[in-house]
Scaffold this motif. Structure first.
Motif, PDB file in Angstrom:
ATOM      1  N   ARG A  23       0.792  -1.055   0.267  1.00 15.58           N
ATOM      2  CA  ARG A  23      -0.139   0.016   0.298  1.00 15.58           C
ATOM      3  C   ARG A  23       0.539   1.280  -0.280  1.00 15.58           C
ATOM      4  O   ARG A  23       0.455   2.328  -0.355  1.00 15.58           O
ATOM      5  CB  ARG A  23      -0.970  -0.074   1.198  1.00 15.58           C
ATOM      6  CG  ARG A  23      -1.974   0.923   1.485  1.00 15.58           C
ATOM      7  CD  ARG A  23      -2.425   1.263   2.643  1.00 15.58           C
ATOM      8  NE  ARG A  23      -3.865   1.734   1.854  1.00 15.58           N
ATOM      9  CZ  ARG A  23      -3.214   3.667   3.270  1.00 15.58           C
ATOM     10  NH1 ARG A  23      -1.618   3.068   4.388  1.00 15.58           N
ATOM     11  NH2 ARG A  23      -3.690   4.637   3.367  1.00 15.58           N
ATOM     12  N   ASN A  24       1.929   1.495   0.613  1.00 16.93           N
ATOM     13  CA  ASN A  24       2.713   2.458   0.981  1.00 16.93           C
ATOM     14  C   ASN A  24       3.293   2.726  -0.985  1.00 16.93           C
ATOM     15  O   ASN A  24       3.263   3.678  -0.737  1.00 16.93           O
ATOM     16  CB  ASN A  24       3.725   1.908   1.903  1.00 16.93           C
ATOM     17  CG  ASN A  24       3.366   2.988   3.344  1.00 16.93           C
ATOM     18  OD1 ASN A  24       2.335   3.524   3.370  1.00 16.93           O
ATOM     19  ND2 ASN A  24       4.134   2.158   4.212  1.00 16.93           N
ATOM     20  N   ILE A  41      -8.338  -4.681   2.242  1.00 21.06           N
ATOM     21  CA  ILE A  41      -8.628  -5.696   2.294  1.00 21.06           C
ATOM     22  C   ILE A  41      -8.268  -6.074   3.870  1.00 21.06           C
ATOM     23  O   ILE A  41      -8.383  -7.000   4.632  1.00 21.06           O
ATOM     24  CB  ILE A  41      -7.344  -6.313   1.475  1.00 21.06           C
ATOM     25  CG1 ILE A  41      -7.217  -7.025   0.004  1.00 21.06           C
ATOM     26  CG2 ILE A  41      -6.303  -7.600   2.037  1.00 21.06           C
ATOM     27  CD1 ILE A  41      -6.168  -7.288  -1.009  1.00 21.06           C
ATOM     28  N   LEU A  42      -7.058  -5.250   4.050  1.00 17.93           N
ATOM     29  CA  LEU A  42      -6.328  -4.678   5.838  1.00 17.93           C
ATOM     30  C   LEU A  42      -7.683  -4.996   6.175  1.00 17.93           C
ATOM     31  O   LEU A  42      -7.833  -5.784   7.476  1.00 17.93           O
ATOM     32  CB  LEU A  42      -5.586  -3.388   5.846  1.00 17.93           C
ATOM     33  CG  LEU A  42      -4.186  -3.666   5.198  1.00 17.93           C
ATOM     34  CD1 LEU A  42      -3.518  -2.575   4.931  1.00 17.93           C
ATOM     35  CD2 LEU A  42      -3.502  -4.916   5.935  1.00 17.93           C
ATOM     36  N   GLN A  43      -8.556  -3.791   6.022  1.00 17.85           N
ATOM     37  CA  GLN A  43      -9.603  -3.519   7.482  1.00 17.85           C
ATOM     38  C   GLN A  43     -10.935  -5.195   7.170  1.00 17.85           C
ATOM     39  O   GLN A  43     -10.820  -5.805   8.072  1.00 17.85           O
ATOM     40  CB  GLN A  43     -10.564  -2.230   6.224  1.00 17.85           C
ATOM     41  CG  GLN A  43      -9.729  -1.406   7.087  1.00 17.85           C
ATOM     42  CD  GLN A  43     -10.595  -0.524   6.497  1.00 17.85           C
ATOM     43  OE1 GLN A  43     -10.909  -0.187   5.610  1.00 17.85           O
ATOM     44  NE2 GLN A  43     -10.857   0.910   7.206  1.00 17.85           N
ATOM     45  N   ASP A  44     -11.016  -5.885   5.690  1.00 14.89           N
ATOM     46  CA  ASP A  44     -11.827  -6.846   5.708  1.00 14.89           C
ATOM     47  C   ASP A  44     -11.407  -8.115   6.108  1.00 14.89           C
ATOM     48  O   ASP A  44     -12.151  -8.470   6.777  1.00 14.89           O
ATOM     49  CB  ASP A  44     -12.202  -6.765   3.933  1.00 14.89           C
ATOM     50  CG  ASP A  44     -13.367  -5.617   3.491  1.00 14.89           C
ATOM     51  OD1 ASP A  44     -13.793  -4.881   4.672  1.00 14.89           O
ATOM     52  OD2 ASP A  44     -13.215  -5.726   2.330  1.00 14.89           O
ATOM     53  N   ASN A  47      -9.098  -6.327  10.330  1.00 16.95           N
ATOM     54  CA  ASN A  47      -9.849  -5.755  11.212  1.00 16.95           C
ATOM     55  C   ASN A  47      -8.549  -4.759  11.108  1.00 16.95           C
ATOM     56  O   ASN A  47      -8.196  -4.298  12.156  1.00 16.95           O
ATOM     57  CB  ASN A  47     -10.256  -6.183  12.229  1.00 16.95           C
ATOM     58  CG  ASN A  47     -11.661  -5.399  12.653  1.00 16.95           C
ATOM     59  OD1 ASN A  47     -11.847  -5.137  12.324  1.00 16.95           O
ATOM     60  ND2 ASN A  47     -11.637  -5.760  13.941  1.00 16.95           N
ATOM     61  N   VAL A  48      -7.822  -4.865  10.159  1.00 18.91           N
ATOM     62  CA  VAL A  48      -6.801  -3.788  10.681  1.00 18.91           C
ATOM     63  C   VAL A  48      -6.652  -2.043  10.008  1.00 18.91           C
ATOM     64  O   VAL A  48      -7.316  -2.028   8.786  1.00 18.91           O
ATOM     65  CB  VAL A  48      -5.587  -4.091   9.818  1.00 18.91           C
ATOM     66  CG1 VAL A  48      -3.958  -3.198   9.289  1.00 18.91           C
ATOM     67  CG2 VAL A  48      -5.198  -5.541  10.421  1.00 18.91           C
ATOM     68  N   ASP A  49      -6.419  -1.052  10.727  1.00 14.31           N
ATOM     69  CA  ASP A  49      -6.130   0.421  10.957  1.00 14.31           C
ATOM     70  C   ASP A  49      -5.006   0.586  10.195  1.00 14.31           C
ATOM     71  O   ASP A  49      -4.300   0.243  10.698  1.00 14.31           O
ATOM     72  CB  ASP A  49      -7.358   1.244  11.440  1.00 14.31           C
ATOM     73  CG  ASP A  49      -8.114   2.685  10.483  1.00 14.31           C
ATOM     74  OD1 ASP A  49      -7.305   2.739   9.563  1.00 14.31           O
ATOM     75  OD2 ASP A  49      -8.094   3.278  11.063  1.00 14.31           O
ATOM     76  N   ILE A  50      -4.877   1.889   9.987  1.00 18.13           N
ATOM     77  CA  ILE A  50      -3.845   2.138   9.477  1.00 18.13           C
ATOM     78  C   ILE A  50      -3.414   3.418   9.884  1.00 18.13           C
ATOM     79  O   ILE A  50      -4.328   4.806   9.974  1.00 18.13           O
ATOM     80  CB  ILE A  50      -2.898   2.081   7.951  1.00 18.13           C
ATOM     81  CG1 ILE A  50      -2.991   0.697   7.660  1.00 18.13           C
ATOM     82  CG2 ILE A  50      -1.832   3.719   7.912  1.00 18.13           C
ATOM     83  CD1 ILE A  50      -2.579   0.562   6.253  1.00 18.13           C
ATOM     84  N   ASP A  51      -2.353   4.283  10.626  1.00 15.01           N
ATOM     85  CA  ASP A  51      -1.964   5.275  10.910  1.00 15.01           C
ATOM     86  C   ASP A  51      -1.259   6.447  10.369  1.00 15.01           C
ATOM     87  O   ASP A  51      -0.049   5.937  10.362  1.00 15.01           O
ATOM     88  CB  ASP A  51      -2.300   5.963  12.568  1.00 15.01           C
ATOM     89  CG  ASP A  51      -1.992   7.242  12.504  1.00 15.01           C
ATOM     90  OD1 ASP A  51      -1.644   8.235  11.760  1.00 15.01           O
ATOM     91  OD2 ASP A  51      -1.900   7.948  13.984  1.00 15.01           O
ATOM     92  N   ASP A  52      -1.398   6.633   8.970  1.00 13.16           N
ATOM     93  CA  ASP A  52      -0.175   7.267   7.769  1.00 13.16           C
ATOM     94  C   ASP A  52       0.102   7.978   8.384  1.00 13.16           C
ATOM     95  O   ASP A  52       1.945   8.305   7.855  1.00 13.16           O
ATOM     96  CB  ASP A  52      -1.365   7.864   7.133  1.00 13.16           C
ATOM     97  CG  ASP A  52      -2.111   6.634   6.222  1.00 13.16           C
ATOM     98  OD1 ASP A  52      -0.775   5.765   5.592  1.00 13.16           O
ATOM     99  OD2 ASP A  52      -2.859   6.626   5.070  1.00 13.16           O
ATOM    100  N   LEU A  60      -8.235  -2.811  14.957  1.00 10.50           N
ATOM    101  CA  LEU A  60      -9.392  -2.816  15.003  1.00 10.50           C
ATOM    102  C   LEU A  60     -10.174  -3.857  16.495  1.00 10.50           C
ATOM    103  O   LEU A  60      -9.987  -4.902  16.140  1.00 10.50           O
ATOM    104  CB  LEU A  60     -10.074  -1.734  14.238  1.00 10.50           C
ATOM    105  CG  LEU A  60      -9.340  -0.744  13.679  1.00 10.50           C
ATOM    106  CD1 LEU A  60     -10.616  -1.075  12.673  1.00 10.50           C
ATOM    107  CD2 LEU A  60      -9.811   0.355  14.520  1.00 10.50           C
ATOM    108  N   PRO A  61     -10.613  -3.192  17.521  1.00 10.40           N
ATOM    109  CA  PRO A  61     -11.119  -4.562  18.382  1.00 10.40           C
ATOM    110  C   PRO A  61     -12.238  -4.695  17.112  1.00 10.40           C
ATOM    111  O   PRO A  61     -13.112  -3.588  16.865  1.00 10.40           O
ATOM    112  CB  PRO A  61     -11.499  -3.568  19.860  1.00 10.40           C
ATOM    113  CG  PRO A  61     -11.705  -1.908  19.499  1.00 10.40           C
ATOM    114  CD  PRO A  61     -11.018  -1.478  17.952  1.00 10.40           C
TER     115      PRO A  61
END
Length: 129
Positions: A23-24, A41-44, A47-52, A60-61
């Motif tokens: 992604r980067n 894909i990361l979210q689905d 369950n990952v979020d990114i702080d750019d 994510l919980p």
């Protein structure tokens, strides 16, 4: 990274790291549709979020988007119960700020807790000490 109640497998962590790197690279090349697809894909799948801004990813919980941080401070820590309650409320307020992507407020709360109470927050493993 891991959640308080859920641990990612090493294979999952490697795959997440690979996806974040892909992604980067897509963002660097301004291939934004690819970057968005990878983010999906990361979210689905994870369950990952990114702080750019911080160049960090976190899980994510799964419980209604509420961040639950585990108190990992020493059992011998005789912290005043009112202060412990205040710290927990501030951590929830900080989590809400992060969820809303208000990183200035989030950082301000984190810095205040560290400076005034010696509280360190680890977002990757959802703990505070």
């Amino acid at each position: 990274g891991k959640l308080a109640a859920t641990t990612l497998s090493q294979k999952d962590e490697i795959r997440i790291h690979e996806l974040v790197q892909e992604r980067n690279e897509a963002k660097r090349r301004q291939f934004y549709p690819d970057a968005d697809r990878i983010y999906g894909i990361l979210q689905d799948e994870y369950n990952v979020d990114i702080d750019d801004r911080k160049k960090e990813w976190y899980v994510l919980p799964s419980n209604n988007n509420q961040y639950e941080y585990t108190d990992a401070s020493s059992p011998q820590n005789n912290m005043d119960p009112e202060i412990r309650t205040y710290i927990k409320k501030e951590i929830v307020r900080r989590s809400d700020a992060r969820k809303d992507r208000d990183y200035n407020l989030s950082d301000e709360i984190r810095d205040n807790l560290l400076q005034n109470y010696g509280v360190s927050i680890d977002d990757r493993i959802q703990e505070w000490t």
